[in-house]
Design an enzyme around this catalytic site. Structure first.
Site, PDB file in Angstrom:
ATOM      1  N   CYS A  89      27.499  39.316  40.674  1.00 47.74           N
ATOM      2  CA  CYS A  89      28.776  39.718  41.278  1.00 47.74           C
ATOM      3  C   CYS A  89      29.792  38.580  41.283  1.00 47.74           C
ATOM      4  CB  CYS A  89      28.551  40.250  42.689  1.00 47.74           C
ATOM      5  SG  CYS A  89      27.915  39.022  43.840  1.00 47.74           S
ATOM      6  N   ASP A 131      22.079  37.136  42.941  1.00 46.84           N
ATOM      7  CA  ASP A 131      23.255  36.776  43.745  1.00 46.84           C
ATOM      8  C   ASP A 131      22.962  35.421  44.377  1.00 46.84           C
ATOM      9  OD1 ASP A 131      25.654  36.878  45.180  1.00 46.84           O
ATOM     10  OD2 ASP A 131      24.887  38.248  46.717  1.00 46.84           O
ATOM     11  N   ARG A 153      37.287  43.095  54.508  1.00 45.37           N
ATOM     12  CA  ARG A 153      36.127  42.219  54.235  1.00 45.37           C
ATOM     13  C   ARG A 153      35.832  41.462  55.516  1.00 45.37           C
ATOM     14  NH1 ARG A 153      34.865  38.248  49.238  1.00 45.37           N
ATOM     15  NH2 ARG A 153      34.229  40.280  48.477  1.00 45.37           N
TER      16      ARG A 153
HETATM   17  N1  NVA Z   1      26.241  37.847  48.862  1.00 45.97           N
HETATM   18  C1  NVA Z   1      27.508  37.213  48.615  1.00 45.97           C
HETATM   19  C2  NVA Z   1      28.371  38.082  47.745  1.00 45.97           C
HETATM   20  C3  NVA Z   1      29.710  37.478  47.397  1.00 45.97           C
HETATM   21  C4  NVA Z   1      30.562  38.390  46.589  1.00 45.97           C
HETATM   22  C5  NVA Z   1      28.195  36.918  49.933  1.00 45.97           C
HETATM   23  O1  NVA Z   1      28.135  37.761  50.839  1.00 45.97           O
HETATM   24  O2  NVA Z   1      28.769  35.840  50.079  1.00 45.97           O
HETATM   25  N1   CP Z   2      32.226  39.551  43.840  1.00 49.94           N
HETATM   26  C1   CP Z   2      33.167  39.408  44.794  1.00 49.94           C
HETATM   27  O1   CP Z   2      33.269  40.194  45.746  1.00 49.94           O
HETATM   28  O2   CP Z   2      34.001  38.352  44.585  1.00 49.94           O
HETATM   29  P1   CP Z   2      35.026  37.729  45.619  1.00 49.94           P
HETATM   30  O3   CP Z   2      34.225  37.142  46.748  1.00 49.94           O
HETATM   31  O4   CP Z   2      35.761  36.691  44.833  1.00 49.94           O
HETATM   32  O5   CP Z   2      35.945  38.805  46.131  1.00 49.94           O
END
Ligand code: NVA
Ligand code: CP
Length: 307
Positions: free
Chosen positions: A262, A222, A103
């Site tokens: 999400c 989102d 990530r």
């Molecule tokens: N668009 C959000 C999704 C989090 C799961 C982000 O990138 O923070």
């Molecule tokens: N939806 C999602 O990816 O959640 P986290 O940021 O908690 O991993």
């Protein structure tokens, strides 16, 4: 299956449907206590440059349920935070582990990691895409509606990683996709170009959520400020003010429309508490399905005939 899961643009409809079928089987096995330790003795390295609850817990738990092991590497605490090149990290982890989940911010970082790693790399969210999340979303919609083809998916809000992946995932699976974003917050041009190539499903980019939501089978939103955009919060609140998922918007969708988010959710910003709670079962099914969908991805990439 390809070596990695970097973005949904890399997958065909057959590959996505195969992941969803294996995910359903994983869920069945888990619910019925059937042994599915397909990755016994294997290790997944998980690199996190951003916060996470669901992604970390679902990957770590999923790997355990598959008989393997997952290890958490914080970007800050590992040598990555001190500037060790991605290419070197990729080659080192490939000597110890059987897969990498990452990530981070740039999609280019994930692509570079995969280029240098001899083991599968899975994208656990970048600024560009969130493929694992959208696989879970598609799995949840299919579970509730029994099919994807011909359904209408509406996304309202920021043209961010979720919007990008939903457009690609939805259209690839034969769903009509309508997106409402304010000017200046459109989905990525690469995704809009992809949408133009799709012939068997409709794509619509609107400015008004009221237009996008008409007759939708699933309404998705989102957060307005994603991770890394915290400083733009006030400006974004203004830009997205009319883009909330609320009862008035849901009234335009089909009466049996689902809601997906999400998570984490900001109540009374992108979604009202009333709509969230009315659809909480679907939203938490979606969160649960992260586990099953990612177990399918790990099994297909790291297990069986592939490795
Ligand atoms: N668009 C959000 C999704 C989090 C799961 C982000 O990138 O923070
Ligand atoms: N939806 C999602 O990816 O959640 P986290 O940021 O908690 O991993």
């Amino acid at each position: 299956m390809k070596k990695d899961l970097l973005k949904l643009l890399d997958l065909t409809r057959e590959e996505i449907v195969n992941i969803l079928n294996v995910a359903d089987q994983m869920k069945y096995n888990q619910k019925h206590g059937l042994n599915h330790a397909y990755l016994a003795g294997k290790t997944l390295a998980m690199i996190f440059e951003k916060n996470s609850t669901r992604t970390r817990v679902s990957f770590e738990t999923g790997m355990y349920q598959l008989g393997g092991h997952a290890l958490f590497l914080s970007g800050k605490e590992s040598q990555i935070g001190r500037g060790e090149p991605i290419a070197d990290t990729a080659r080192v982890l490939s000597r110890y582990c059987d897969g990498i989940m990452i990530r981070t911010y740039g999609q280019d970082e994930v692509e570079e990691l995969a280029r240098y790693a001899s083991i599968p790399v899975i994208n656990g969210l970048t600024d560009f895409s969130h493929p694992c999340q959208v696989l879970a979303d598609l799995m949840t919609v299919r579970e509730h509606k029994t099919r994807l083809e011909g359904l209408k998916l509406c996304f309202t809000g920021d043209g961010n990683n979720m919007a990008n992946s939903l457009i690609v995932g939805g259209l690839t699976c034969g769903m009509d996709v309508s997106v409402a974003c304010p000017e200046g917050y459109d989905p990525d041009p690469q995704v809009l170009d992809f949408a133009k190539t799709v012939t068997d499903a409709k794509f619509q980019l609107c400015r008004r959520p009221e237009e996008a939501a008409v007759d939708a089978d699933v309404v998705i939103t989102d957060v307005w400020a994603s991770m890394g955009q915290e400083e733009e919060k006030a400006q974004r609140e203004k830009a997205f003010a009319g883009y909330q998922v609320n009862e008035a918007l849901m009234a335009l969708a089909r009466p049996d429309a689902m809601v997906q988010h999400c998570l984490p959710a900001h109540r009374e910003e992108e979604i009202t508490a009333a709509v969230f709670e009315a659809h909480a079962e679907e939203i938490f099914d979606e969160a649960e399905n992260r586990l099953h969908a990612q177990k399918a991805v790990m099994y297909l990439l790291m297990g069986g005939e592939n490795r």
